[in-house]
Write a protein that holds these residues in place. Structure first.
Motif, PDB file in Angstrom:
ATOM      1  N   ALA A  10       0.832  -1.207   0.000  1.00 14.07           N
ATOM      2  CA  ALA A  10       0.000   0.000   0.000  1.00 14.07           C
ATOM      3  C   ALA A  10       0.863   1.252   0.000  1.00 14.07           C
ATOM      4  O   ALA A  10       0.468   2.297   0.506  1.00 14.07           O
ATOM      5  CB  ALA A  10      -0.942   0.004   1.201  1.00 14.07           C
ATOM      6  N   ARG A  11       2.056   1.122  -0.602  1.00 15.10           N
ATOM      7  CA  ARG A  11       2.962   2.259  -0.686  1.00 15.10           C
ATOM      8  C   ARG A  11       2.751   2.998  -2.004  1.00 15.10           C
ATOM      9  O   ARG A  11       2.065   2.519  -2.894  1.00 15.10           O
ATOM     10  CB  ARG A  11       4.410   1.780  -0.525  1.00 15.10           C
ATOM     11  N   ILE A  12       3.356   4.154  -2.130  1.00 14.38           N
ATOM     12  CA  ILE A  12       3.081   4.999  -3.295  1.00 14.38           C
ATOM     13  C   ILE A  12       3.482   4.299  -4.594  1.00 14.38           C
ATOM     14  O   ILE A  12       2.787   4.417  -5.610  1.00 14.38           O
ATOM     15  CB  ILE A  12       3.781   6.376  -3.162  1.00 14.38           C
ATOM     16  N   LEU A  22       0.697   1.990  -5.639  1.00 16.13           N
ATOM     17  CA  LEU A  22      -0.449   2.711  -6.214  1.00 16.13           C
ATOM     18  C   LEU A  22      -0.140   3.208  -7.622  1.00 16.13           C
ATOM     19  O   LEU A  22      -1.009   3.217  -8.498  1.00 16.13           O
ATOM     20  CB  LEU A  22      -0.853   3.875  -5.304  1.00 16.13           C
ATOM     21  N   PRO A  30      -4.712   3.376   0.851  1.00 16.79           N
ATOM     22  CA  PRO A  30      -3.314   3.760   1.093  1.00 16.79           C
ATOM     23  C   PRO A  30      -2.888   3.325   2.492  1.00 16.79           C
ATOM     24  O   PRO A  30      -3.674   3.377   3.439  1.00 16.79           O
ATOM     25  CB  PRO A  30      -3.334   5.284   0.975  1.00 16.79           C
ATOM     26  N   VAL A  53       1.037   8.532   2.218  1.00 13.66           N
ATOM     27  CA  VAL A  53       0.851   7.958   0.890  1.00 13.66           C
ATOM     28  C   VAL A  53      -0.401   8.530   0.228  1.00 13.66           C
ATOM     29  O   VAL A  53      -0.393   8.857  -0.963  1.00 13.66           O
ATOM     30  CB  VAL A  53       0.760   6.420   0.959  1.00 13.66           C
ATOM     31  N   LYS A  54      -1.463   8.667   0.992  1.00 11.58           N
ATOM     32  CA  LYS A  54      -2.716   9.187   0.443  1.00 11.58           C
ATOM     33  C   LYS A  54      -2.523  10.604  -0.111  1.00 11.58           C
ATOM     34  O   LYS A  54      -2.970  10.929  -1.215  1.00 11.58           O
ATOM     35  CB  LYS A  54      -3.820   9.192   1.493  1.00 11.58           C
ATOM     36  N   ALA A 107      -0.423  10.477  -3.256  1.00  4.64           N
ATOM     37  CA  ALA A 107      -1.228   9.968  -4.365  1.00  4.64           C
ATOM     38  C   ALA A 107      -2.144  11.060  -4.904  1.00  4.64           C
ATOM     39  O   ALA A 107      -2.313  11.217  -6.117  1.00  4.64           O
ATOM     40  CB  ALA A 107      -2.040   8.759  -3.909  1.00  4.64           C
ATOM     41  N   PRO A 115      -6.538   5.750   5.351  1.00  7.60           N
ATOM     42  CA  PRO A 115      -5.489   4.785   5.699  1.00  7.60           C
ATOM     43  C   PRO A 115      -5.902   3.800   6.787  1.00  7.60           C
ATOM     44  O   PRO A 115      -6.684   4.129   7.682  1.00  7.60           O
ATOM     45  CB  PRO A 115      -4.345   5.680   6.198  1.00  7.60           C
TER      46      PRO A 115
END
Length: 456
Positions: A339-341, A344, A366, A371-372, A375, A394
């Motif tokens: 769930a890391r950048i 994504l 995320p 990360v969110k 993104a 998250p």
């Protein structure tokens, strides 16, 4: 005789005990979350003890948190665990990455992103996937609640040193094949217990070429191979990742020490596994543990024992079928594994300009608010939403059935998480572990497809 990387870090932290016996290790960093810490804090209260090193203890909320309306926690047990950690953090002076904060996220995301995770450290957490942090050249491992209390009280822990297993990985990854496929392949080839009693050091040109995010994916699932520890030599990629992060203020003083963290050329490993990834294919699990997996184009194996028979029955599948035959209903892109950048980004490249299949419920979670936000700054949120994905807040989410995000009974889910156990994603849920790219392609097509033919 030379030392392995693991030996060097271990020996530096031994406070007491002889080789071959349990040894007392100093712990540099203690990460905690809401599930495995309440009893440990209560133990301190009962004994009227203080926390030994609150400055080396950091808390986050991840397992139980909702990912849609994060402050509307309907489950009484989940709410109790969350509010209890918040109170314990206040009472014992622990820094908490609280609900809705800029740094809130899955514990194994928060450590690296904040710069708390650094080469040469000993890192513990009441969570088996703590091995993730070993990607930085740290000795990182999961502990039980009684051990959490021991670290709270003493900042030390008794441990028996494991043997060393080198996994030397070389070759160029084919297009459409990723770090997740490497670790899934190793587990389905050697079994879920080949790492038991060992610290796994991942080496080789392939590992050196990977990003830190990809390296963390591999170490994250060392536990699924039966190992307590996964570790990798820190290098310029590692140093560049750590540099400038909030808790990496000792960076310039530490980097010379970090450069000494490597296995000596004459170091002797107890066991060595060699792997060439040049012909590696995308992986898909068919059963109820990570060992039960195949190459995308390989038929599911014949039943060899009662475990296989039970797995086929639970999953509603049969020997001889292929991954493309599975009727999917859910796709989950998230967890401390993927769930890391970069995960994504990989998925968004496949999703962009397409739409989720009408039979699929697809969610993206995320692993952290960091990360969110990244993104969103890249426009990935629009890519996913326009394609029909649900973009959540998250948390651990659908990786495990401890929060509202669960797969319905009997439904097959393409998941980027780390475990496909019975009921892991909800009662009767049928989980198939894959890479983010495979999950994204499955969301668009309604079933698994060969992502090598999809990736540009």
């Amino acid at each position: 005789m030379g030392q392995t990387l693991f030996d060097k870090v271990w020996d530096k932290h031994v406070l007491h005990g002889n080789v071959g016996d349990p040894q007392l290790l100093y712990i540099d960093l203690h990460l905690i979350h809401e599930v495995t810490s309440p009893q440990a804090f209560e133990g301190l209260r009962i004994q009227n003890r203080r926390l030994r090193r609150p400055d080396l203890t950091f808390a986050t909320l991840d397992h139980n948190v909702p990912t849609v309306d994060i402050f509307n926690i309907k489950d009484e047990i989940a709410n109790k665990q969350i509010t209890t950690l918040q109170k314990n953090a206040t009472d014992f002076g622990v820094h908490i990455f609280d609900m809705g904060s800029d740094e809130q996220g899955i514990v194994h995301m928060v450590g690296p992103e904040t710069g708390l995770t650094q080469p040469g450290k000993t890192i513990v957490c009441g969570d088996s996937h703590t091995a993730t942090h070993g990607a930085f050249g740290a000795i990182a491992f999961g502990i039980g609640t009684s051990e959490v209390e021991h670290v709270f009280a003493t900042q030390t822990l008794w441990q028996t040193k494991p043997k060393n297993l080198k996994i030397d990985i070389n070759g160029n990854l084919p297009k459409g094949v990723y770090a997740k496929d490497i670790i899934l392949y190793l587990i389905n080839q050697y079994g879920v217990d080949f790492g038991t009693g060992y610290a796994l050091e991942f080496t080789g040109e392939t590992i050196k070429s990977l990003s830190m995010e990809a390296r963390m994916t591999i170490c994250n699932m060392a536990i699924e191979a039966g190992a307590k520890y996964g570790i990798m030599q820190p290098d310029e990629t590692t140093f560049e990742y750590v540099k400038g992060r909030p808790y990496a203020d000792n960076f310039e003083r530490s980097i010379s020490e970090w450069k000494q963290l490597y296995s000596d050329k004459d170091a002797i490993f107890d066991k060595v596994i060699e792997m060439d990834v040049s012909e590696l294919e995308p992986q898909v699990t068919w059963g109820t543990n990570p060992e039960m997996g195949v190459n995308f184009n390989t038929p599911f194996p014949e039943i060899k024992d009662s475990n296989d028979e039970r797995a086929y029955q639970y999953m509603g599948l049969e020997p001889g079928q292929k991954a493309e035959d599975i009727e999917l209903g859910y796709v989950f892109l998230g967890s401390c594994t993927n769930a890391r950048i970069t995960d994504l980004i990989e998925a968004s490249n496949i999703v962009k300009g397409n739409h989720v299949h009408p039979n699929i419920t697809a969610i993206v979670v995320p692993g952290s608010r960091t990360v969110k936000k990244e993104a969103e700054s890249m426009g990935l949120d629009k890519v996913f939403k326009e394609a029909g994905f649900e973009l959540r807040e998250p948390g651990c989410s659908m990786c495990l059935g401890m929060n509202p995000d669960q797969v319905p009974e009997g439904v097959h889910c393409a998941s980027t998480s780390n475990r496909n156990f019975e009921g892991r994603q909800g009662k009767g849920a049928r989980t198939h572990l894959v890479s983010p790219a495979m999950a994204a392609a499955a969301a668009i097509n309604g079933r698994f497809v060969d992502v090598r033919k999809v990736v540009v």
